[in-house]
Design an enzyme around this catalytic site. Structure first.
Site, PDB file in Angstrom:
ATOM      1  N   HIS A   1      31.119  35.777  35.675  1.00 32.21           N
ATOM      2  CA  HIS A   1      32.459  36.009  36.250  1.00 32.21           C
ATOM      3  C   HIS A   1      33.158  37.200  35.598  1.00 32.21           C
ATOM      4  O   HIS A   1      34.244  37.582  36.030  1.00 32.21           O
ATOM      5  CB  HIS A   1      33.347  34.770  36.089  1.00 32.21           C
ATOM      6  CG  HIS A   1      32.821  33.572  36.804  1.00 32.21           C
ATOM      7  ND1 HIS A   1      32.500  33.583  38.146  1.00 32.21           N
ATOM      8  CD2 HIS A   1      32.531  32.316  36.366  1.00 32.21           C
ATOM      9  CE1 HIS A   1      32.040  32.390  38.495  1.00 32.21           C
ATOM     10  NE2 HIS A   1      32.047  31.606  37.436  1.00 32.21           N
ATOM     11  N   CYS A   2      32.549  37.776  34.568  1.00 30.18           N
ATOM     12  CA  CYS A   2      33.193  38.881  33.862  1.00 30.18           C
ATOM     13  C   CYS A   2      32.686  40.210  34.402  1.00 30.18           C
ATOM     14  O   CYS A   2      31.476  40.404  34.556  1.00 30.18           O
ATOM     15  CB  CYS A   2      32.918  38.787  32.368  1.00 30.18           C
ATOM     16  SG  CYS A   2      33.858  40.002  31.419  1.00 30.18           S
TER      17      CYS A   2
END
Length: 347
Positions: free
Chosen positions: A143-144
């Site tokens: 998700h980064c």
């Protein structure tokens, strides 16, 4: 000219291409229990593998912490500076009390473990190309992206591993990400949005976090799953789309995000896959890579139940029992992986 990084120093040839460090595990005054993530699962995986006599401490590759210079290959300086604010880290890790801790404590107790896992993924990228396969027992912070964290993901380890390979390893110019965590991998999708060297397959529960419509534009092969999807339908879709993805583009490296939050009963995943289904899923992906002689890097990503560590260990044992991963084969292929390892592993 790429900077000199300790992460790309050659690992001892006697080691399995399995990367881990005790520093992966997050423990601080019970704060880690405030998130459903089992913040000690990585060490439990290793302990199970030791109990089964597959590995020993001196036969695994010790992960090193990614430095700021390593992280800046992908991340903006502005983003790394934001992590010096505890409330930002609290938001990313979804552990609100972290906001009230001095940042030096947050750096040491929360971010250092995540930086070490990130270093582990970068190291495993090189190992996979050198040996034919590699597993980082942590990582998978999908998700980064370069300038934004979230969903317990503070560093973009998948993007970093691929960018390091593109910059430093001759002959690696195409990568495929196979993301089978229950959540959409919007971080690497945003990072590789307009990069035609990277092919992304993502299978996820369509109704849960992050629901990032913009990032979905980067997915070349999108498999959106319904609530409560079970083994038969899931495995058929995984097989069909993994084969399809690798037939569409033969990459120089596969990065396999093997989240176990697809497990039935996971509080965040919303799918209903059995432990045996997860083991079979990993087998399907490794077989597809092996048959095509493509190096594969596996990261363990999400999984929010105490029993996931045992399932990850069982899956690694199954891959070994089937001859899909093996220390001797890996070592014998170290000098010329693309010919030595893979002809031994052909089906």
């Amino acid at each position: 000219m790429p900077h000199r990084s300790e992460l790309y120093e050659d690992a001892p040839s006697a080691c399995w291409p399995i990367v881990y460090s005790p520093d992966y595990n997050i423990t601080f005054m019970g704060l880690e229990k405030l998130h459903p993530f089992d913040a000690g699962k990585w060490g439990k995986v290793i302990n199970f593998l030791k109990e089964e006599k597959l590995i020993a401490d001196d036969l695994i590759v010790q992960a090193r912490e990614a430095t700021d210079e390593d992280l800046l290959v992908v991340h903006t300086r502005r983003y790394l500076n934001k992590l010096k604010w505890s409330f930002v880290v609290a938001t990313i890790t979804e552990i609100p009390p972290v906001a009230f801790l001095p940042n030096f404590v947050v750096q040491r107790k929360v971010l250092k473990p995540l930086r070490t896992q990130t270093g582990g993924t970068i190291m495993a990228g090189k190992l996979a190309v050198d040996r034919g396969w590699a597993i980082n027992v942590g990582g998978g912070f999908h998700h980064c992206s370069s300038d934004k964290g979230g969903g317990f993901c503070a560093y973009a380890d998948i993007t970093l591993a691929i960018k390091f390979l593109f910059e430093r390893v001759q002959g690696v110019s195409k990568a495929t990400i196979i993301d089978l965590d229950a959540h959409q991998g919007n971080g690497h999708e945003r990072d590789f949005m307009d990069d035609h060297r990277v092919y992304i397959m993502d299978a996820y529960n369509r109704y849960i976090y992050p629901g990032d419509g913009f990032a979905k534009r980067a997915i070349k092969r999108k498999v959106e799953l319904e609530w409560g999807t079970e083994d038969t339908e899931y495995l058929q879709k995984v097989h069909t789309h993994v084969e399809g993805a690798l037939n569409e583009l033969k990459p120089d490296i596969i990065v396999y995000n093997a989240g176990t939050d697809i497990l039935d009963g996971d509080p965040l995943g919303g799918l209903a896959i059995s432990p045996q289904g997860i083991v079979k899923r990993d087998e399907v992906v490794f077989k597809a890579a092996r048959r095509r002689r493509i190096p594969i890097l596996m990261v363990t990503s999400g999984g929010y139940q105490k029993r996931t560590a045992r399932i990850i260990a069982d899956s690694i044992l199954n891959l070994h029992n089937l001859g899909l991963i093996d220390k001797e084969l890996a070592t014998s292929g170290a000098e010329n992986p693309k010919c030595c390892v893979f002809h031994l592993l052909e089906e």
